[in-house]
Enzyme design. Sequence first.
Site, PDB file in Angstrom:
ATOM      1  N   GLN A  72      -4.590  -5.351   6.719  1.00  0.00           N
ATOM      2  CA  GLN A  72      -5.513  -6.184   5.956  1.00  0.00           C
ATOM      3  C   GLN A  72      -5.606  -7.603   6.497  1.00  0.00           C
ATOM      4  OE1 GLN A  72      -7.627  -5.337   3.526  1.00  0.00           O
ATOM      5  NE2 GLN A  72      -6.972  -3.208   3.647  1.00  0.00           N
TER       6      GLN A  72
ATOM      7  N   HIS B 114       0.859  -1.175   0.000  1.00  0.00           N
ATOM      8  CA  HIS B 114       0.000   0.000   0.000  1.00  0.00           C
ATOM      9  C   HIS B 114       0.901   1.233   0.000  1.00  0.00           C
ATOM     10  CE1 HIS B 114      -2.786   2.968   1.796  1.00  0.00           C
ATOM     11  NE2 HIS B 114      -3.781   2.166   1.475  1.00  0.00           N
TER      12      HIS B 114
ATOM     13  N   ASP C  67       2.968  -4.625   8.036  1.00  0.00           N
ATOM     14  CA  ASP C  67       1.694  -3.924   7.960  1.00  0.00           C
ATOM     15  C   ASP C  67       0.596  -4.986   8.032  1.00  0.00           C
ATOM     16  OD1 ASP C  67      -0.669  -2.761   7.135  1.00  0.00           O
ATOM     17  OD2 ASP C  67       0.157  -1.818   5.338  1.00  0.00           O
TER      18      ASP C  67
ATOM     19  N   CYS D 183      -4.801   2.482  -3.665  1.00  0.00           N
ATOM     20  CA  CYS D 183      -3.571   2.965  -3.012  1.00  0.00           C
ATOM     21  C   CYS D 183      -2.442   1.952  -3.168  1.00  0.00           C
ATOM     22  CB  CYS D 183      -3.807   3.283  -1.537  1.00  0.00           C
ATOM     23  SG  CYS D 183      -4.908   4.676  -1.266  1.00  0.00           S
TER      24      CYS D 183
ATOM     25  N   LYS E 169     -10.718  -1.638  10.307  1.00  0.00           N
ATOM     26  CA  LYS E 169     -10.776  -2.849   9.482  1.00  0.00           C
ATOM     27  C   LYS E 169     -11.342  -4.021  10.276  1.00  0.00           C
ATOM     28  CE  LYS E 169      -7.860  -0.853   6.392  1.00  0.00           C
ATOM     29  NZ  LYS E 169      -8.259  -0.359   5.074  1.00  0.00           N
TER      30      LYS E 169
END
Length: 412
Positions: A209, A129, A206, A370, A232
């Site tokens: 997600q 991202h 990260d 993104c 999320k």
Amino acid sequence: MKVAAEKIPFNVELIRQDFPILKRKINGYPLIYFDNAATSQTPKQVIDTIVDYYSNYNANIHRGVHTLSQEATDKYEGARKKIQQHFNAANPYEIIFTSGTTHGINLVANGFASELKKGDEVLISALEHHSNIVPWQMLCEKTGAILKVIPMNENGELIFAEYEKLLSGKTKMVFVNHVSNALGTVNPIKKIIDKAHEAGAVVLVDGAQAAPHIKADVQALDVDFYLVSAHKMCGPTGVGVLYGKEKWLKKLPPYQGGGEMIATVTFEKTTYADLPHKFEAGTPNICGGIAFGAALDYMNEVGFHEIAEYEHQLLEYATKQLLAIEGVKIYGVSKEKTAVISFNIEGIHPYDIGTIIDKLGVAVRTGHHCAQPIMDFYKIPGTVRASFSFYNTMEEIDLFIEAVKRAKAMLE
């Protein structure tokens, strides 16, 4: 909700009753919300937690001796402990509240400005991202370090052999997402972390997600930094968490100066507070942190294993139905992926598909998500992205497929 020893039997119709927004109609059609990779919806248990905070104990934390302040502090720090336990961090002070994943990444990047020198190498993946690209570019420009990219293949998977070739004694940091937001690819982060550590590099993952679908154990992964966003995970926007190993959090300088992050202040010198407050300047999103804890309680009651199994069924069913439509191409077909499908229809711009099916009540994301370098790799302007959650149904997928067919017929 409290974390229960026994999981609620998975019943999607009962679960859907917890989400008020799913009763909405869009343009006269029932809402079909397939933009969960951008932001998940919020159950009434979390909404009630937010209302309860502002109705009954809204006050600033850590500083007040009065009852409301103490109650708010206890709830906020209780949420920190819930998050620590959920991700199996060794200590609650290794959990830093942030405004979201992007904030956490920038916090770490800022801290490592003093750790890098000219000629050092920083690795990121081709699946990132923008939030996990731009801060490292800025860091390299500031320090003279060199940014290198772990390449991907046509399936949307990282090429592990090429990653191994990139690692060297010059590699100081490796940054990779756990799951690609654009393709749903689940990266082999344990293998990535182990190889990076063999080379003496620090690893940031990260997890924004991944966290709604996979319960990461930060100690088992041996990851140095892991970041998530509450929105999320059935929580509110504007709050997230940075997990960092104690040794690194103690070493890195504060990202922001202000109240709460200090031990002593004089006009001559300031000393900083202990963890986690060193990185939490100013009044935090108190309600957001407490609500994040409530969201984790809710998802753990449903059960992450049950969530993953059900979402995989949704993914397989939707994939099969989409591929039956002539001209559909799916991007990101890795063996391991979460419930995300990025696709295009030959000769039709993704924006046009998204616009038409919205008129039929279907919410999807269109564009580069993104993740423009991924779109450049495939030589496309963007995709239609349908992303599913545990409160979605097979019937919704059927309606989505019919909407896509109608859009295709209109646009051909």
